[in-house]
Design a protein around this motif. Structure first.
Motif, mmCIF file in Angstrom:
data_model
loop_
_atom_site.group_PDB
_atom_site.id
_atom_site.type_symbol
_atom_site.label_atom_id
_atom_site.label_comp_id
_atom_site.label_asym_id
_atom_site.label_seq_id
_atom_site.Cartn_x
_atom_site.Cartn_y
_atom_site.Cartn_z
ATOM 1 N N GLU A 101 0.799 -1.218 0.000
ATOM 2 C CA GLU A 101 0.000 0.000 0.000
ATOM 3 C C GLU A 101 0.833 1.270 0.000
ATOM 4 O O GLU A 101 0.350 2.331 -0.418
ATOM 5 C CB GLU A 101 -0.910 0.046 1.253
ATOM 6 C CG GLU A 101 -2.098 -0.865 1.231
ATOM 7 C CD GLU A 101 -1.811 -2.234 1.811
ATOM 8 O OE1 GLU A 101 -2.763 -3.011 1.982
ATOM 9 O OE2 GLU A 101 -0.617 -2.526 2.090
ATOM 10 N N THR A 109 4.251 1.881 -1.122
ATOM 11 C CA THR A 109 5.326 2.175 -2.076
ATOM 12 C C THR A 109 4.830 2.041 -3.511
ATOM 13 O O THR A 109 5.588 1.675 -4.411
ATOM 14 C CB THR A 109 6.540 1.248 -1.861
ATOM 15 O OG1 THR A 109 6.127 -0.118 -2.016
ATOM 16 C CG2 THR A 109 7.146 1.441 -0.486
ATOM 17 N N VAL A 110 3.569 2.349 -3.739
ATOM 18 C CA VAL A 110 2.970 2.166 -5.064
ATOM 19 C C VAL A 110 3.631 3.086 -6.085
ATOM 20 O O VAL A 110 3.912 2.674 -7.217
ATOM 21 C CB VAL A 110 1.453 2.416 -5.013
ATOM 22 C CG1 VAL A 110 0.825 2.170 -6.382
ATOM 23 C CG2 VAL A 110 0.805 1.540 -3.963
ATOM 24 N N ASP A 111 3.872 4.334 -5.701
ATOM 25 C CA ASP A 111 4.478 5.260 -6.654
ATOM 26 C C ASP A 111 5.848 4.760 -7.100
ATOM 27 O O ASP A 111 6.192 4.827 -8.283
ATOM 28 C CB ASP A 111 4.548 6.680 -6.087
ATOM 29 C CG ASP A 111 5.271 6.790 -4.751
ATOM 30 O OD1 ASP A 111 5.476 5.752 -4.070
ATOM 31 O OD2 ASP A 111 5.633 7.925 -4.362
ATOM 32 N N TYR A 146 -6.199 5.484 -4.407
ATOM 33 C CA TYR A 146 -5.294 4.668 -5.225
ATOM 34 C C TYR A 146 -5.527 4.875 -6.714
ATOM 35 O O TYR A 146 -4.573 4.877 -7.504
ATOM 36 C CB TYR A 146 -5.411 3.197 -4.832
ATOM 37 C CG TYR A 146 -4.679 2.922 -3.545
ATOM 38 C CD1 TYR A 146 -3.302 2.767 -3.521
ATOM 39 C CD2 TYR A 146 -5.360 2.869 -2.331
ATOM 40 C CE1 TYR A 146 -2.616 2.563 -2.329
ATOM 41 C CE2 TYR A 146 -4.693 2.657 -1.135
ATOM 42 C CZ TYR A 146 -3.312 2.508 -1.146
ATOM 43 O OH TYR A 146 -2.648 2.320 0.034
ATOM 44 N N LEU A 158 -3.768 8.039 -7.546
ATOM 45 C CA LEU A 158 -2.321 7.822 -7.563
ATOM 46 C C LEU A 158 -1.888 7.189 -8.889
ATOM 47 O O LEU A 158 -0.960 7.673 -9.546
ATOM 48 C CB LEU A 158 -1.947 6.911 -6.385
ATOM 49 C CG LEU A 158 -0.475 6.747 -5.984
ATOM 50 C CD1 LEU A 158 -0.392 6.049 -4.633
ATOM 51 C CD2 LEU A 158 0.350 5.982 -6.999
ATOM 52 N N ARG A 205 3.255 11.226 -5.854
ATOM 53 C CA ARG A 205 3.946 11.194 -4.551
ATOM 54 C C ARG A 205 3.085 11.780 -3.457
ATOM 55 O O ARG A 205 2.993 11.228 -2.351
ATOM 56 C CB ARG A 205 5.278 11.938 -4.649
ATOM 57 C CG ARG A 205 6.083 11.927 -3.343
ATOM 58 C CD ARG A 205 7.343 12.792 -3.447
ATOM 59 N NE ARG A 205 7.020 14.194 -3.689
ATOM 60 C CZ ARG A 205 6.631 15.051 -2.727
ATOM 61 N NH1 ARG A 205 6.512 14.636 -1.470
ATOM 62 N NH2 ARG A 205 6.374 16.300 -3.032
ATOM 63 N N GLU A 246 -0.181 11.963 -3.292
ATOM 64 C CA GLU A 246 -1.285 11.053 -2.966
ATOM 65 C C GLU A 246 -0.770 9.839 -2.208
ATOM 66 O O GLU A 246 -1.415 9.378 -1.258
ATOM 67 C CB GLU A 246 -2.011 10.615 -4.249
ATOM 68 C CG GLU A 246 -3.318 9.890 -4.013
ATOM 69 C CD GLU A 246 -4.383 10.752 -3.366
ATOM 70 O OE1 GLU A 246 -5.423 10.192 -2.966
ATOM 71 O OE2 GLU A 246 -4.204 11.982 -3.225
ATOM 72 N N GLN A 247 0.395 9.353 -2.598
ATOM 73 C CA GLN A 247 0.977 8.233 -1.874
ATOM 74 C C GLN A 247 1.263 8.606 -0.423
ATOM 75 O O GLN A 247 1.001 7.810 0.494
ATOM 76 C CB GLN A 247 2.265 7.769 -2.562
ATOM 77 C CG GLN A 247 2.958 6.613 -1.855
ATOM 78 C CD GLN A 247 2.188 5.328 -1.924
ATOM 79 O OE1 GLN A 247 2.393 4.525 -2.826
ATOM 80 N NE2 GLN A 247 1.286 5.104 -0.969
ATOM 81 N N GLU A 248 1.792 9.798 -0.204
ATOM 82 C CA GLU A 248 2.101 10.200 1.165
ATOM 83 C C GLU A 248 0.834 10.341 2.004
ATOM 84 O O GLU A 248 0.826 10.005 3.199
ATOM 85 C CB GLU A 248 2.896 11.495 1.147
ATOM 86 C CG GLU A 248 4.322 11.275 0.606
ATOM 87 C CD GLU A 248 5.117 12.551 0.469
ATOM 88 O OE1 GLU A 248 4.525 13.648 0.611
ATOM 89 O OE2 GLU A 248 6.333 12.461 0.186
#
Length: 307
Positions: free
Chosen positions: A195, A197-199, A221, A224, A237, A239-241
């Motif tokens: 969940e 480290t998707v970017d 997601y 992202l 990045r 959205e990932q954060e």
């Protein structure tokens, strides 16, 4: 960044939680609402009967209820992959027959477990499932649970044979995943199970993500992945954060319960607080979250803009 191989599956494929009643039965009404929530969030496919579905706790009859409910309710709007996870190939094939008859678009299987196996036997395992399934087969690389790491060599060999259509990589071995991405030649989907480290995985050339947290926030997601697909890595990045901060809900249960209990309980509590499922119950013997912990999850949801 990577070889131009067309994957068979890409995007956001959440591993669908299995809502339960307080008595431990599958709550089909809540499950249908969860499917609507995910499809409305823009996901590309659904994966039922995986770890986030509590598949290890479900009886065969309950597995069939999940299959029939999700596949019947989604009505072909998106593909539905079915986990056929069990200890050895004969047991997996029995689940596969039920899943294919229910209308599953693809099957997901781990390496054999409990039994101690050799890579040659793992190859035979996947070959037998593919031959008996009749729909695309995806490997689930989950060494924390099955105690076997699927090597890049094994995955690529089975991809070249047409046995495997892709892998859900929940191994935590990003270097190994990158080897698969770099060396694949046949169409083969590489999907990260992380969940958080998707970017980075998409930057390496992964085709998509299978995020348990995607049950709670499918829109996040999808945003992202779409940001990454158009090359807006800064937006991806950010959205990932935000999702990394939201993922802190899995730690609310602390050390008084198992990691699976804490994670699955957090996802279900969040879905309950969002009004999507009726009960946050998890399968026995998992330790449930208490009211204080559920309240803390509510604060995380509010901070993420989800309440």
């Amino acid at each position: 960044m990577t070889t131009a191989v067309t994957p068979t599956l890409s995007g956001v494929i959440p591993p669908v939680c299995t809502p339960l009643t307080p008595e431990g039965e599958v709550d089909a009404g809540s499950l249908a609402r969860l499917v609507d929530h995910l499809v409305a969030g823009g996901v590309d496919a659904l994966f039922v009967l995986g770890s986030s579905s509590e598949v290890a706790y479900l009886t065969d009859a309950q597995r069939k209820v999940v299959l029939d409910t999700v596949i019947g309710h989604v009505g072909g709007q998106v593909p539905v992959l079915a986990g056929v996870i069990d200890m050895t190939a004969p047991r997996v094939l029995a689940h596969a027959r039920v899943a294919v008859a229910a209308g599953a678009s693809g099957l997901v299987a781990t390496a054999p477990f409990y039994t101690r196996t050799h890579p040659a036997e793992i190859r035979t395992h996947f070959r037998a499932i593919a031959a008996g399934g009749g729909v695309p087969l995806y490997a689930y690389d989950l060494p924390v649970s099955v105690h076997t790491k699927l090597s890049a060599e094994l995955l690529l060999e089975l991809a070249a044979e047409g046995v495997l259509a892709g892998v859900k990589d929940s191994s935590g071995d990003d270097g190994g995943m990158r080897q698969v991405i770099l060396r694949r030649e046949a169409p083969f989907s590489v999907l990260t199970g992380s969940e958080v480290t998707v970017d980075a995985a998409l930057w390496m050339g992964a085709d998509g993500v299978v995020p348990g947290l995607g049950n709670v926030d499918p829109h996040g997601y999808v945003n992202l992945v779409r940001s990454a697909s158009r090359g807006d890595w800064e937006a991806a990045r950010r959205e990932q954060e935000r999702l990394v901060r939201l993922f802190e809900i899995v730690h609310v249960g602390g050390s008084r319960m198992g990691g699976s209990s804490a994670g699955l309980g957090a996802f279900k509590a969040a879905l309950h607080l969002r009004g999507i499922i009726d009960h946050p119950a998890t399968a026995m013997p998992q330790t449930p979250l208490n009211d204080d912990e559920i309240g803390r999850i509510g604060k995380h949801l509010a901070a993420a803009g989800l309440l």
